[in-house]
Write an enzyme that holds these catalytic residues in place. Structure first.
Site, PDB file in Angstrom:
ATOM      1  N   ARG B  68      16.810   0.728   7.082  1.00 26.51           N
ATOM      2  CA  ARG B  68      17.184   0.561   8.483  1.00 26.51           C
ATOM      3  C   ARG B  68      16.950  -0.867   8.974  1.00 26.51           C
ATOM      4  O   ARG B  68      17.851  -1.508   9.492  1.00 26.51           O
ATOM      5  CB  ARG B  68      16.301   1.512   9.308  1.00 26.51           C
ATOM      6  CG  ARG B  68      16.842   2.032  10.578  1.00 26.51           C
ATOM      7  CD  ARG B  68      15.874   3.129  11.027  1.00 26.51           C
ATOM      8  NE  ARG B  68      15.214   3.679   9.837  1.00 26.51           N
ATOM      9  CZ  ARG B  68      15.659   4.748   9.198  1.00 26.51           C
ATOM     10  NH1 ARG B  68      16.689   5.390   9.644  1.00 26.51           N
ATOM     11  NH2 ARG B  68      15.047   5.177   8.105  1.00 26.51           N
ATOM     12  N   THR B  69      15.734  -1.358   8.780  1.00 27.13           N
ATOM     13  CA  THR B  69      15.398  -2.669   9.333  1.00 27.13           C
ATOM     14  C   THR B  69      16.242  -3.758   8.677  1.00 27.13           C
ATOM     15  O   THR B  69      16.817  -4.601   9.346  1.00 27.13           O
ATOM     16  CB  THR B  69      13.891  -2.953   9.139  1.00 27.13           C
ATOM     17  OG1 THR B  69      13.161  -1.881   9.715  1.00 27.13           O
ATOM     18  CG2 THR B  69      13.493  -4.252   9.801  1.00 27.13           C
ATOM     19  N   LYS B  96       7.677 -11.332 -11.579  1.00 28.11           N
ATOM     20  CA  LYS B  96       7.513 -12.199 -12.747  1.00 28.11           C
ATOM     21  C   LYS B  96       6.308 -13.116 -12.575  1.00 28.11           C
ATOM     22  O   LYS B  96       6.120 -14.053 -13.340  1.00 28.11           O
ATOM     23  CB  LYS B  96       8.773 -13.050 -12.943  1.00 28.11           C
ATOM     24  CG  LYS B  96      10.017 -12.245 -13.248  1.00 28.11           C
ATOM     25  CD  LYS B  96      11.243 -13.146 -13.288  1.00 28.11           C
ATOM     26  CE  LYS B  96      12.518 -12.319 -13.364  1.00 28.11           C
ATOM     27  NZ  LYS B  96      13.672 -13.089 -12.881  1.00 28.11           N
ATOM     28  N   ARG B 118       9.668  -9.092   5.331  1.00 28.97           N
ATOM     29  CA  ARG B 118       8.849  -7.877   5.311  1.00 28.97           C
ATOM     30  C   ARG B 118       7.938  -7.948   4.100  1.00 28.97           C
ATOM     31  O   ARG B 118       8.368  -8.287   2.999  1.00 28.97           O
ATOM     32  CB  ARG B 118       9.708  -6.623   5.226  1.00 28.97           C
ATOM     33  CG  ARG B 118       8.856  -5.406   4.852  1.00 28.97           C
ATOM     34  CD  ARG B 118       9.480  -4.102   5.124  1.00 28.97           C
ATOM     35  NE  ARG B 118       9.721  -3.902   6.543  1.00 28.97           N
ATOM     36  CZ  ARG B 118      10.166  -2.748   7.032  1.00 28.97           C
ATOM     37  NH1 ARG B 118      10.405  -1.732   6.234  1.00 28.97           N
ATOM     38  NH2 ARG B 118      10.387  -2.618   8.321  1.00 28.97           N
ATOM     39  N   HIS B 148       5.075  -5.261  13.730  1.00 31.03           N
ATOM     40  CA  HIS B 148       6.494  -5.078  13.528  1.00 31.03           C
ATOM     41  C   HIS B 148       7.136  -5.346  14.890  1.00 31.03           C
ATOM     42  O   HIS B 148       7.599  -4.427  15.580  1.00 31.03           O
ATOM     43  CB  HIS B 148       6.772  -3.657  13.037  1.00 31.03           C
ATOM     44  CG  HIS B 148       8.148  -3.464  12.460  1.00 31.03           C
ATOM     45  ND1 HIS B 148       9.163  -4.395  12.621  1.00 31.03           N
ATOM     46  CD2 HIS B 148       8.670  -2.448  11.731  1.00 31.03           C
ATOM     47  CE1 HIS B 148      10.251  -3.942  12.011  1.00 31.03           C
ATOM     48  NE2 HIS B 148       9.982  -2.774  11.466  1.00 31.03           N
TER      49      HIS B 148
END
Lengths: 424, 324
Positions: B68-69, B96, B118, B148
């Protein structure tokens, strides 16, 4: 040089209850007289210590050296040199090097490096259990013979209480001191900050005070059962002081120290996700800080250590929980002792005792005093001199100090190590 | 060292990064919502694209999975005519062994204008904002349990569309507050906007120990907690937390803290029900409520695009006006 005269300094020697201006006479690496010139004494070398303080070389009960195994962070040479030039003539290094100091070979390796560094004396602390894994006892007697001064599981608390009991029993049978940094690993729960308002605000995993308190209670109960000498290191909670006080009143063989920076910072300082303030145990509340200071004043807490943990820059670059805890703290130890005097109403002599005589007493060391006949380990410092914490003045390989860029007061000018003069 | 709130503003006091709601004022939150209002009204037009961010490059840097975000950020950027790159780092360079800073440095070298980030750890967005080259902006799309801010802003926007005046509102936030960056940002936004009461409802295992220091009242009982409530915000309960030492079971949680039509009836009759998604039907919310007339959950999603357009255009204007 076989004779040395330190003139006109303010001699502070808590062990002998001395705080007076006068001269100190050294011959063949030993202190031979205070205040009074021996009849046949002629000084080959003289240090004018006017307006300076002359005290025993400082003793640091906990300084990580990172060697063997993590020389990207620091080396025995870099850190023992930084220590010595900061007035610290003797330090204890915890066993969590790589490999862990759980065999005489590692102890010998460390002491060999120390000898070549020709700086501060290092007293290695051996691992209490093999690999610090908390399952099998290490060969404590062999480690002691190799040079270990005490035994600890350092930052890896023993989860199994039966193993902890056996470790303490075994150490007690050989009259060895066990150093415990109290932390219940379950309640610690991978936390990175005090479980308080900042943890709530920032959504960071908190470490509750109960983690330390439970660990102390558990260790004290086992201390009573086993009779083992226990030194609790780096206390962070007000309540911990009360527990140690009660234990001392019961005549249990316990001592305690606090890390210097816990006397100056609280969780409130962590306003910025600043990873230099990421320490373990975490900075707690003003109430806790005051409790620790009160513990020092009343003698419940015996000593102060630097809890020196030098890091490479990368270790502190990242989101706060992913950074490594610890402060590079050797070089700020003395200035902060002076700050303790001005900010917390402790006498200079009292404060110096926490990093000399009292620290020595915990481990039955002969160092930490200016007694006649003792080896001349001496710190001479100017309590007024201000110095900037920057590239020019910093010696430790780890620059992870919250004081970086600041000016501190109190500078070591000369250090005498076993009678030899080292200029800072 | 820069304080988190001051880090967000440039030397002209314009919003340079959006990292947290903390430190923003009511006027700024209102400005963002007002701008979002005009973007939202344009959403129904046949051509949805505006040239505000033409020539700008925005990287969606997601170290944690999100649908969604990430999608709404991508749509928002595209509707503003920016070039958008989505990077799912959970399956990329850091696996990695590349450090967070190295990843950022490499992307900087590609002349990016804005990072939308995020990350699973609290403080990651602050760390990146402190270390990016001047002129590059960072939008926090969720860092650990910390913040958020764009979600909180779209939630405030949704509330404003239904309730107008914040000062008379009692808002309940229900569920896993402890692990919720959404809740922390919502609490801050509601405080700044002057909500009458912010009430958190959860068992103690799902509340931060010093939750009241955030300026909320606390209830451990859903029936009691829902009384007089105007806005009900349900939080998602992560699957791995449903059974173990935090909670005994899904069903026990639902029977105590799940929002059913009966429980919702305790709140004010015109109460709205919100959820940041994705919802767990039958765990924190009953389907009848999620799909019911009081639910505004899907509106939240569409408003998410308008809010993110408003934030991106505001920040990009600030960075354009920043003296070099």
């Amino acid at each position: 040089m076989s004779t040395l005269l330190i003139t006109a300094g303010r001699l502070i020697d808590p062990a002998n209850n001395i705080d007076q201006i006068g001269d100190l006479y050294i011959k063949d690496h030993r202190i031979i007289s205070r205040f009074n010139r021996p009849s046949d004494f002629s000084a080959e070398h003289t240090i004018d210590a006017k307006d300076h303080i002359v005290c025993p070389g400082l003793i640091d009960l906990s300084a990580h050296l990172r060697e063997p195994g993590q020389t990207q962070k620091a080396t025995i040479l870099s850190e023992t040199t930084a220590a010595l030039k900061s007035g610290i003539t003797t330090l204890c290094c915890p066993p969590d090097s790589l490999p862990i100091n759980d065999t005489p070979a590692v102890t010998e390796f460390i002491l060999d490096k120390v000898e070549h560094a020709k700086a501060a004396t290092v007293l290695p602390v051996g691992a209490l259990t093999q690999g610090l894994e908390g399952t099998k006892l290490s060969a404590m007697v062999a480690l002691q013979k190799a040079g270990c001064i005490a035994f600890s599981n350092s930052q890896n608390p023993i989860k199994n209480t039966l193993v902890l009991r056996r470790s303490l029993e075994y150490a007690a049978s050989h009259d060895l001191c066990v150093i415990i940094r109290p932390e219940d690993p379950w309640l610690q729960n991978q936390g990175c900050i005090h479980e308080g308002f900042q943890a709530s605000r920032f959504g960071l995993q908190g470490i509750p005070k109960a983690s330390e308190i439970i660990a102390i209670q558990q260790s004290l109960t086992l201390c009573e059962l086993t009779g083992c000498r226990i030194h609790f290191t780096q206390l962070s909670c007000h309540e911990s002081v009360a527990l140690i006080k009660a234990a001392k009143q019961k005549k249990l063989p316990v001592t305690a120290d606090v890390a210097m920076h816990h006397l100056f910072f609280t969780e409130s300082a962590l306003n910025t996700f600043d990873s230099t303030l990421h320490v373990r145990p975490p900075f707690r509340t003003e109430y806790d800080k005051q409790g620790l200071i009160e513990g020092l004043k009343t003698g419940v807490i015996d000593a102060i250590c630097s809890a020196h943990q030098p890091h490479d820059a990368d270790a502190k670059l990242g989101a706060f929980p992913s950074t490594e805890p610890g402060i590079s703290a050797l070089e700020t130890l003395l200035p902060l002792v002076l700050k303790l005097v001005t900010e917390h109403d402790l006498s200079l002599s009292q404060s110096i005792a926490f990093i000399t005589q009292n620290a020595a007493a915990i481990l039955n060391l002969k160092e930490g005093n200016l007694s006649i006949g003792s080896i001349a380990d001496i710190c001479i410092f100017n309590p007024e001199q201000r110095w900037a914490v920057n590239e020019q003045n910093w010696l430790s390989q780890g620059r992870n100090t919250p004081f970086w860029g600041q000016t501190l007061q109190g500078k070591t000018t000369q250090v005498i190590k076993s009678g030899t003069v080292i200029t800072s | 060292m820069t304080k988190p709130d001051s880090l967000q503003f440039n030397s002209n006091h314009q919003l340079q990064h959006l990292l947290s709601i903390e430190g923003l004022n009511q006027a700024l939150l209102t400005e963002i919502m007002d701008n979002a209002e005009s973007f939202a009204s344009l959403a129904n037009q046949p051509v949805k694209k505006y040239p505000i961010l033409r020539g700008k490059t925005i990287v969606n840097l997601f170290f944690e999975n999100s649908t969604r975000t990430r999608t709404t950020f991508e749509l928002a950027a595209k509707r503003l005519s920016a070039d958008v790159i989505n990077m799912n780092i959970a399956t990329s360079a850091t696996s990695k062994g590349e450090s967070l800073l190295d990843t950022i440095r490499n992307l900087e070298a590609m002349h990016v204008d804005m990072f939308v980030i995020r990350h699973a750890l609290s403080g990651a967005a602050h760390f990146i904002a402190q270390n990016v080259a001047p002129g590059i902006s960072v939008i926090n799309a969720g860092d650990g349990n910390h913040a958020h801010p764009t979600q909180a802003l779209l939630d405030m926007f949704t509330i404003r569309r239904h309730k107008k005046d914040f000062s008379s509102l009692r808002v309940a936030i229900i569920g896993d507050i402890l692990h919720s960056r959404v809740a922390r940002s919502q609490i801050q936004a509601l405080s700044i906007l002057g909500a009458k009461e912010i009430r958190v409802i959860a068992p103690k295992t799902l509340l931060p120990v010093e939750v009241t220091s955030l300026g909320v009242t606390v209830s451990h009982n859903l029936e009691e907690g829902l009384q007089d409530i105007d806005v009900v915000i349900m939080l998602r309960l992560q699957k791995e937390r449903m059974s173990g030492a935090l909670l005994p079971s899904e069903s026990e949680y639902f029977s105590n803290f799940g929002l059913t039509p009966e429980k919702l009836a305790i709140a004010k009759p015109d109460a709205i029900v919100m959820h940041p998604g994705p919802i767990n039907r039958g765990v924190e919310i009953a389907s009848e409520v999620a799909d019911g007339p009081q639910s505004v959950i899907l509106q939240q999603v569409s408003y998410g695009i308008a809010i993110r357009m408003a934030i991106m255009s505001l920040i990009m204007q600030a960075s354009d006006r920043q003296p070099s």
